[in-house]
Scaffold this motif. Structure first.
Motif, PDB file in Angstrom:
ATOM      1  N   ILE A 189       0.828  -1.217   0.000  1.00  0.00           N
ATOM      2  CA  ILE A 189       0.000   0.000   0.000  1.00  0.00           C
ATOM      3  C   ILE A 189       0.864   1.270   0.000  1.00  0.00           C
ATOM      4  O   ILE A 189       0.600   2.191  -0.790  1.00  0.00           O
ATOM      5  CB  ILE A 189      -0.975  -0.007   1.195  1.00  0.00           C
ATOM      6  N   PRO A 190       1.905   1.353   0.850  1.00  0.00           N
ATOM      7  CA  PRO A 190       2.749   2.566   0.821  1.00  0.00           C
ATOM      8  C   PRO A 190       3.422   2.781  -0.542  1.00  0.00           C
ATOM      9  O   PRO A 190       3.519   3.922  -1.010  1.00  0.00           O
ATOM     10  CB  PRO A 190       3.788   2.299   1.919  1.00  0.00           C
ATOM     11  N   GLU A 191       3.859   1.686  -1.186  1.00  0.00           N
ATOM     12  CA  GLU A 191       4.527   1.825  -2.487  1.00  0.00           C
ATOM     13  C   GLU A 191       3.548   2.273  -3.572  1.00  0.00           C
ATOM     14  O   GLU A 191       3.862   3.144  -4.398  1.00  0.00           O
ATOM     15  CB  GLU A 191       5.174   0.484  -2.874  1.00  0.00           C
ATOM     16  N   LEU A 192       2.337   1.701  -3.582  1.00  0.00           N
ATOM     17  CA  LEU A 192       1.327   2.104  -4.560  1.00  0.00           C
ATOM     18  C   LEU A 192       0.905   3.555  -4.341  1.00  0.00           C
ATOM     19  O   LEU A 192       0.725   4.317  -5.294  1.00  0.00           O
ATOM     20  CB  LEU A 192       0.102   1.191  -4.464  1.00  0.00           C
TER      21      LEU A 192
ATOM     22  N   ARG B 230      -9.332  10.121  -6.574  1.00  0.00           N
ATOM     23  CA  ARG B 230     -10.280   9.159  -6.012  1.00  0.00           C
ATOM     24  C   ARG B 230      -9.565   7.855  -5.652  1.00  0.00           C
ATOM     25  O   ARG B 230      -9.834   7.248  -4.608  1.00  0.00           O
ATOM     26  CB  ARG B 230     -11.406   8.880  -7.013  1.00  0.00           C
ATOM     27  N   SER B 231      -8.639   7.429  -6.525  1.00  0.00           N
ATOM     28  CA  SER B 231      -7.885   6.196  -6.268  1.00  0.00           C
ATOM     29  C   SER B 231      -7.001   6.333  -5.035  1.00  0.00           C
ATOM     30  O   SER B 231      -6.935   5.430  -4.199  1.00  0.00           O
ATOM     31  CB  SER B 231      -7.019   5.854  -7.486  1.00  0.00           C
TER      32      SER B 231
ATOM     33  N   ALA C 186      -8.035   5.041   2.438  1.00  0.00           N
ATOM     34  CA  ALA C 186      -9.180   4.650   3.269  1.00  0.00           C
ATOM     35  C   ALA C 186      -9.274   3.139   3.461  1.00  0.00           C
ATOM     36  O   ALA C 186     -10.152   2.663   4.181  1.00  0.00           O
ATOM     37  CB  ALA C 186     -10.469   5.174   2.645  1.00  0.00           C
ATOM     38  N   GLY C 187      -8.388   2.377   2.802  1.00  0.00           N
ATOM     39  CA  GLY C 187      -8.374   0.933   2.961  1.00  0.00           C
ATOM     40  C   GLY C 187      -9.441   0.208   2.181  1.00  0.00           C
ATOM     41  O   GLY C 187      -9.823  -0.923   2.518  1.00  0.00           O
ATOM     42  N   MET C 188      -9.936   0.817   1.118  1.00  0.00           N
ATOM     43  CA  MET C 188     -10.960   0.169   0.297  1.00  0.00           C
ATOM     44  C   MET C 188     -10.347  -0.959  -0.519  1.00  0.00           C
ATOM     45  O   MET C 188      -9.125  -0.972  -0.737  1.00  0.00           O
ATOM     46  CB  MET C 188     -11.613   1.203  -0.626  1.00  0.00           C
ATOM     47  N   PRO C 189     -11.158  -1.926  -0.969  1.00  0.00           N
ATOM     48  CA  PRO C 189     -10.646  -3.058  -1.756  1.00  0.00           C
ATOM     49  C   PRO C 189      -9.866  -2.571  -2.979  1.00  0.00           C
ATOM     50  O   PRO C 189     -10.278  -1.621  -3.658  1.00  0.00           O
ATOM     51  CB  PRO C 189     -11.909  -3.820  -2.160  1.00  0.00           C
ATOM     52  N   ILE C 190      -8.759  -3.228  -3.268  1.00  0.00           N
ATOM     53  CA  ILE C 190      -7.847  -2.774  -4.313  1.00  0.00           C
ATOM     54  C   ILE C 190      -8.460  -2.861  -5.702  1.00  0.00           C
ATOM     55  O   ILE C 190      -8.092  -2.098  -6.603  1.00  0.00           O
ATOM     56  CB  ILE C 190      -6.528  -3.593  -4.253  1.00  0.00           C
TER      57      ILE C 190
END
Length: 452
Positions: free
Chosen positions: A187-190, A403-404, A410-414
């Motif tokens: 997540i941090p890298e994305l 939005r992405s 927010a931890g929404m599904p990838i």
């Protein structure tokens, strides 16, 4: 979409009385059509030829033909360009002969449209051609040249490549959820990678929004009391007597407009009715319009005379300018001493001194350029867009990226994140024309001039 299998013809210079006119033929049948008008035929090669044109056995003109063989031409098709002697009747006669022998008249922008459809240029380059043709100042000219040549279009290709890399990484996470340790998929890298792309998109959007105002024209209202020299200032800026100038208060009762193109900026000027207390019904309506113009203007030139700068009427105008970008123009500077000028400079911001009656307006022009011109525009070698439709595509990209980013944080599904990224990718494709709707493409090129 127009039938691109047909051979087309159009003048690429104005049809008028001039030394030389240029006519372009483009399409598979270009060489066959021109050879029907020649006693001495030309071969299907890239070359320059001097030939006599005939209508059956009657000599029409002696011309220079420049021929190009597909795909090595502007349109990607066989092209023959005819440099004939200028003149309305002569040029029209040659075009009519070409149509009579198998071509049809090109639509506006159809040569550029064919170049786009044949992958000779992308959509940014196509729009750059139009921007170059209709440029009103040096900034628009520079942007048009750069975009037409594709000099900076690599930045969009890089954005697409970086975005595709992120989409692919996320897709791997969706398809192979057990491989959580794939490099770059955390997540941090994305988030970091997406943030970098978003920064570039925001920079492009900022540059483009700044530039489109300067190239299309900044709505500029000239306001002030009666008889302070507003109309004289308009005339001096336009270098013409567009507005009536008298010593009678209230001469200007309605708005007078004009356009001035400076080196890097264009101004859409509006001279307004002088603001004062009056019982005249017609003049009052003009004054109401003046206040409305202050609200709508992007820049206000507030013209004053030194002796009345702080009276009630001017204070009322100052109050209307609280949240506006304005320049205080002290006119009739020839009547001011150096001490009086310095006192005004100490008291007010953005003050310039002019003498409209003496055409001394250089200080005002310099101030306008200083306010609106940034080295980010004049000395930046990055892509800048000055087309409303193109900028709207970039805004859509920005919205999807943000939005992405918010969804990831927010931890929404990838997989939900990837939906917005795919849409951003599609908008980048539409921006350069790798994806398009045929009707939209037709409409884009219809705004071009004939022969281009």
């Amino acid at each position: 979409m127009n039938n691109i299998n047909q051979t087309i013809v159009a003048p690429t210079t104005n049809i008028s009385t001039q030394a030389i006119s240029l006519i372009r033929i483009s399409g598979d049948d270009s060489f066959n059509i021109i050879n029907k008008l020649l006693n001495l035929k030309i071969t299907e090669t890239k070359n320059v030829w001097v030939r006599k044109l005939f209508d059956k056995n009657e000599l029409v003109d002696e011309v220079v033909l420049t021929s190009f063989v597909a795909p090595a031409s502007f349109t990607g098709e066989n092209v023959v360009e005819i440099a004939c002697h200028g003149g309305i009747l002569n040029t029209q006669r040659i075009i009519n002969l070409i149509i009579k022998n198998g071509a049809r008249m090109a639509n506006k922008g159809e040569f550029s449209q064919r170049a786009f459809l044949n992958n000779k240029i992308d959509l940014i380059q196509a729009e750059g051609i139009n921007d170059l043709i209709f440029a009103k100042n040096e900034l628009a000219l520079k942007i048009g040249v750069n975009n037409m040549s594709g000099t900076h279009n690599q930045s969009i290709i890089n954005l697409k490549a970086n975005l595709l890399d992120i989409i692919s990484r996320i897709q791997v996470s969706i398809d192979y959820p057990d491989y959580e340790d794939v490099e770059g998929n955390s997540i941090p890298e994305l988030t970091s990678a997406l943030s970098d792309i978003n920064v570039e998109v925001n920079k492009l959007l900022k540059r483009s929004k700044m530039a489109i105002k300067n190239t299309n024209g900044i709505k500029t209202a000239i306001v002030g009391k009666t008889n302070v020299g507003k109309s004289s200032l308009l005339n001096a800026l336009l270098n013409e007597d567009k507005a009536i100038v008298t010593d009678i208060h209230g001469t200007t009762r309605d708005i007078v407009t004009g356009e001035i193109n400076l080196e890097h900026i264009s101004l859409n000027l509006i001279d307004t009715a002088g603001i004062r207390n009056t019982s005249d019904v017609v003049e009052s309506l003009g004054i109401e319009k003046s206040f409305k113009m202050i609200e709508e203007a992007e820049l206000v030139l507030f013209v004053v005379n030194n002796e009345s700068i702080e009276d009630n009427e001017n204070k009322n105008i100052f109050n209307k300018l609280t949240d506006k970008k304005f320049i205080l123009v002290v006119n009739k500077s020839e009547l001011l001493s150096d001490d009086e000028k310095q006192q005004l400079l100490n008291q007010f911001n953005n003050v310039v001194f002019t003498s409209a009656i003496n055409q001394d307006i250089n200080a005002l022009i310099n101030k306008i350029e200083k306010i609106h011109i940034s080295e980010e525009l004049t000395k930046n070698d990055s892509l800048i867009l000055i087309n409303i439709e193109q900028i709207s595509f970039v805004e859509q990209v920005k919205e999807r990226l943000e939005r992405s980013l918010n969804a990831i944080i927010a931890g929404m599904p990838i997989d939900i994140v990837n939906v917005d990224l795919h849409e951003a990718w599609n908008y980048l494709n539409e921006l350069i024309g790798e994806q398009y709707d045929e009707e939209i493409i037709d409409n884009i090129f219809k705004k071009y001039c004939l022969g281009k």
